[in-house]
Design a protein around this motif. Structure first.
Motif, PDB file in Angstrom:
ATOM      1  N   TYR A   1      -0.275 -16.946  25.327  1.00 45.86           N
ATOM      2  CA  TYR A   1       0.463 -17.662  26.357  1.00 45.86           C
ATOM      3  C   TYR A   1       0.129 -19.145  26.249  1.00 45.86           C
ATOM      4  O   TYR A   1      -0.815 -19.549  25.543  1.00 45.86           O
ATOM      5  CB  TYR A   1       0.119 -17.132  27.747  1.00 45.86           C
ATOM      6  CG  TYR A   1      -1.304 -17.418  28.187  1.00 45.86           C
ATOM      7  CD1 TYR A   1      -1.611 -18.533  28.975  1.00 45.86           C
ATOM      8  CD2 TYR A   1      -2.341 -16.579  27.807  1.00 45.86           C
ATOM      9  CE1 TYR A   1      -2.908 -18.792  29.376  1.00 45.86           C
ATOM     10  CE2 TYR A   1      -3.643 -16.824  28.197  1.00 45.86           C
ATOM     11  CZ  TYR A   1      -3.936 -17.934  28.986  1.00 45.86           C
ATOM     12  OH  TYR A   1      -5.221 -18.189  29.363  1.00 45.86           O
TER      13      TYR A   1
ATOM     14  N   CYS B   1      -3.713 -13.233  25.217  1.00 48.16           N
ATOM     15  CA  CYS B   1      -3.548 -12.555  26.507  1.00 48.16           C
ATOM     16  C   CYS B   1      -4.849 -11.868  26.905  1.00 48.16           C
ATOM     17  O   CYS B   1      -5.554 -11.296  26.069  1.00 48.16           O
ATOM     18  CB  CYS B   1      -2.421 -11.517  26.431  1.00 48.16           C
ATOM     19  SG  CYS B   1      -0.795 -12.235  26.192  1.00 48.16           S
TER      20      CYS B   1
ATOM     21  N   THR C   1      -2.981  -7.437  30.159  1.00 52.70           N
ATOM     22  CA  THR C   1      -1.737  -8.202  30.098  1.00 52.70           C
ATOM     23  C   THR C   1      -1.218  -8.184  28.672  1.00 52.70           C
ATOM     24  O   THR C   1      -1.946  -7.851  27.733  1.00 52.70           O
ATOM     25  CB  THR C   1      -1.954  -9.651  30.550  1.00 52.70           C
ATOM     26  OG1 THR C   1      -2.900 -10.295  29.654  1.00 52.70           O
ATOM     27  CG2 THR C   1      -2.502  -9.696  31.968  1.00 52.70           C
ATOM     28  N   TYR C   2       0.057  -8.580  28.496  1.00 53.28           N
ATOM     29  CA  TYR C   2       0.661  -8.574  27.159  1.00 53.28           C
ATOM     30  C   TYR C   2       1.807  -9.581  27.111  1.00 53.28           C
ATOM     31  O   TYR C   2       2.356  -9.992  28.145  1.00 53.28           O
ATOM     32  CB  TYR C   2       1.191  -7.179  26.808  1.00 53.28           C
ATOM     33  CG  TYR C   2       2.458  -6.810  27.534  1.00 53.28           C
ATOM     34  CD1 TYR C   2       3.704  -6.921  26.921  1.00 53.28           C
ATOM     35  CD2 TYR C   2       2.429  -6.362  28.860  1.00 53.28           C
ATOM     36  CE1 TYR C   2       4.862  -6.590  27.593  1.00 53.28           C
ATOM     37  CE2 TYR C   2       3.577  -6.029  29.540  1.00 53.28           C
ATOM     38  CZ  TYR C   2       4.804  -6.145  28.900  1.00 53.28           C
ATOM     39  OH  TYR C   2       5.952  -5.830  29.563  1.00 53.28           O
TER      40      TYR C   2
ATOM     41  N   GLN D   1       1.390 -17.610  31.517  1.00 53.33           N
ATOM     42  CA  GLN D   1       0.545 -16.420  31.680  1.00 53.33           C
ATOM     43  C   GLN D   1       1.266 -15.213  31.092  1.00 53.33           C
ATOM     44  O   GLN D   1       2.495 -15.200  31.002  1.00 53.33           O
ATOM     45  CB  GLN D   1       0.228 -16.169  33.151  1.00 53.33           C
ATOM     46  CG  GLN D   1       1.451 -15.913  34.013  1.00 53.33           C
ATOM     47  CD  GLN D   1       1.074 -15.689  35.453  1.00 53.33           C
ATOM     48  OE1 GLN D   1      -0.087 -15.791  35.828  1.00 53.33           O
ATOM     49  NE2 GLN D   1       2.060 -15.376  36.295  1.00 53.33           N
ATOM     50  N   CYS D   2       0.508 -14.200  30.690  1.00 52.52           N
ATOM     51  CA  CYS D   2       1.083 -12.997  30.096  1.00 52.52           C
ATOM     52  C   CYS D   2       1.526 -12.030  31.194  1.00 52.52           C
ATOM     53  O   CYS D   2       1.133 -12.157  32.355  1.00 52.52           O
ATOM     54  CB  CYS D   2       0.058 -12.314  29.176  1.00 52.52           C
ATOM     55  SG  CYS D   2      -0.437 -13.329  27.759  1.00 52.52           S
TER      56      CYS D   2
ATOM     57  N   SER E   1      -2.159  -6.421  23.470  1.00 49.48           N
ATOM     58  CA  SER E   1      -1.721  -7.785  23.761  1.00 49.48           C
ATOM     59  C   SER E   1      -0.273  -8.039  23.371  1.00 49.48           C
ATOM     60  O   SER E   1       0.360  -8.945  23.906  1.00 49.48           O
ATOM     61  CB  SER E   1      -2.627  -8.788  23.041  1.00 49.48           C
ATOM     62  OG  SER E   1      -2.565  -8.597  21.639  1.00 49.48           O
TER      63      SER E   1
END
Length: 399
Positions: A64, A81, A85-86, A95-96, A114
């Motif tokens: 990100y 990430c 989160t991904y 942000q992811c 990720s």
């Protein structure tokens, strides 16, 4: 023209020139703003993102934008990430995305990493079509007695069936032969039962006729031979008294009952070489779920709350169809879900709506809530039947 007159003439001219300069500056600023806006709108989608008056390059998948770029067509500072989160594609987000969680009626096929989200699918025995939102997995259908299974149920498709006499969709098999054998068995078995029933009727009729014609002969036939040892005076006296009782026409039920010890003693005297009869075992008495007017007994899961509750859903197929909608509304199922389930068979409707209720309630889902709802609808017999079957099958036990 004197000096004061000249000043009075020049002042308005100077003020007008100043206003013209400000207008030109404002026009220049507006043009520059429009140029920058047009520049921002020309960023390539899915590859660049606008920042200030220029375009920045997206960060790679799995990262990100931690800090945006400071020059046009450059990439800012990208960070991987965090766990949970991904980012599946190149992105300009700061942000992811959060990883998804599988539903209770699903299993995890692939963990979230990720660069990809969590992948879920329905548990075995249930399915969810790929082109529909999978809020609740549906129970797989079963082929009817006159149908054949073409393809089994998978996580994304229901069972496919066809009529037994329809042409096969695949290569040749021996299914027609099996169908002929099934038809033959279906014809022969009822005939055999009919013949056995007639034979038993003839035997019972002849036995009844024989009893009417010669009752004395029947009494002789049912006599049990005993050993020929000489009997004592007491035994002879007992036999004599028994004969007198038969002559007087005493009814069998007027004779005194023998205790267990007396029966064993008489048996040992008459047949010393045989073992005494085993005492009768007391019958098992099933504990009732509730009295006629008393409060019901609470059920405690044996296999775990979710597994015991899921396995008990099939027991609710015995509910009166006329009370289905009232029952499901009383436990909080929406009218929209009931209308969707009404397009299915009654057994599948009950199961699917109970799954919807279980998904809605979460950890609060409990079979005692369902049984109490039946009692509130004056369906006490159905509630007692479901509770006793759940205990009998080992899903629950009484508290």
């Amino acid at each position: 023209m004197d000096k004061s007159t000249t000043i009075k003439v020049m002042v308005p001219v100077i003020i007008a020139l100043i206003h013209m300069g400000h207008g030109a500056a404002e026009l220049g600023f507006a043009g520059d703003f429009q140029n920058r806006t047009a520049r921002q709108m020309s960023c390539v989608e899915n590859q660049e993102y606008p920042h200030n008056s220029f375009c920045c390059k997206n960060c790679e998948a799995g990262t990100y934008v931690k800090e945006k770029c400071s020059r046009d067509q450059e990439k800012g500072i990208c960070a991987p990430c965090e766990k949970g989160t991904y980012a599946e594609h190149p992105t300009g987000m700061e942000q992811c995305l959060q990883c998804s969680q599988c539903h209770r009626d699903q299993i995890v096929v692939a963990e979230c990493i990720s660069t990809s989200n969590t992948k879920c699918e329905c548990k075995p025995g249930t399915f969810c079509l790929p082109d529909e939102p999978c809020e609740v997995c549906k129970k797989c259908s079963k082929c009817k007695a006159d149908e054949e299974e073409v393809s089994r149920c998978t996580a994304t498709s229901n069972t496919k069936c066809k009529k037994g006499n329809s042409p096969p969709t695949e290569g040749p098999t021996d299914k027609p032969l099996a169908s002929n054998n099934t038809n033959t068995i279906a014809i022969v078995v009822p005939i055999l039962f009919l013949l056995i029933f007639i034979l038993l009727g003839i035997i019972l009729y002849k036995r009844y006729q024989r009893q009417l014609s010669s009752p004395a002969d029947d009494l002789k036939e049912v006599k049990i031979p005993i050993d020929k040892r000489p009997r004592s005076e007491e035994e002879q006296e007992n036999t004599h008294n028994a004969g007198l009782e038969r002559k007087e026409g005493q009814r069998p039920e007027s004779r005194p009952l023998l205790t267990q010890e007396t029966q064993e003693t008489v048996y040992n005297e008459e047949s010393p070489q045989s073992s005494p009869p085993a005492p009768r075992q007391p019958e098992m008495v099933t504990e009732p779920w509730a009295g006629d007017d008393g409060p019901p007994r609470r059920l405690v899961p044996v296999l775990g709350e979710e597994e015991s509750l899921s396995k008990s859903f099939d027991l609710f197929d015995s509910l009166d169809v006329r009370y289905h909608n009232k029952f499901f509304r009383s436990i909080g199922v929406s009218d929209n879900a009931i209308k969707v389930a009404e397009t299915q068979q009654p057994m599948d409707k009950v199961y699917d709506l109970l799954r919807v209720w279980m998904q809605k309630e979460g950890l609060r889902a409990n079979i005692n809530t369902l049984l109490q709802a039946l009692l509130d609808l004056d369906q006490r017999y159905s509630a007692e039947h479901i509770a006793s079957k759940a205990v009998e099958r080992g899903y629950y036990k009484y508290e």
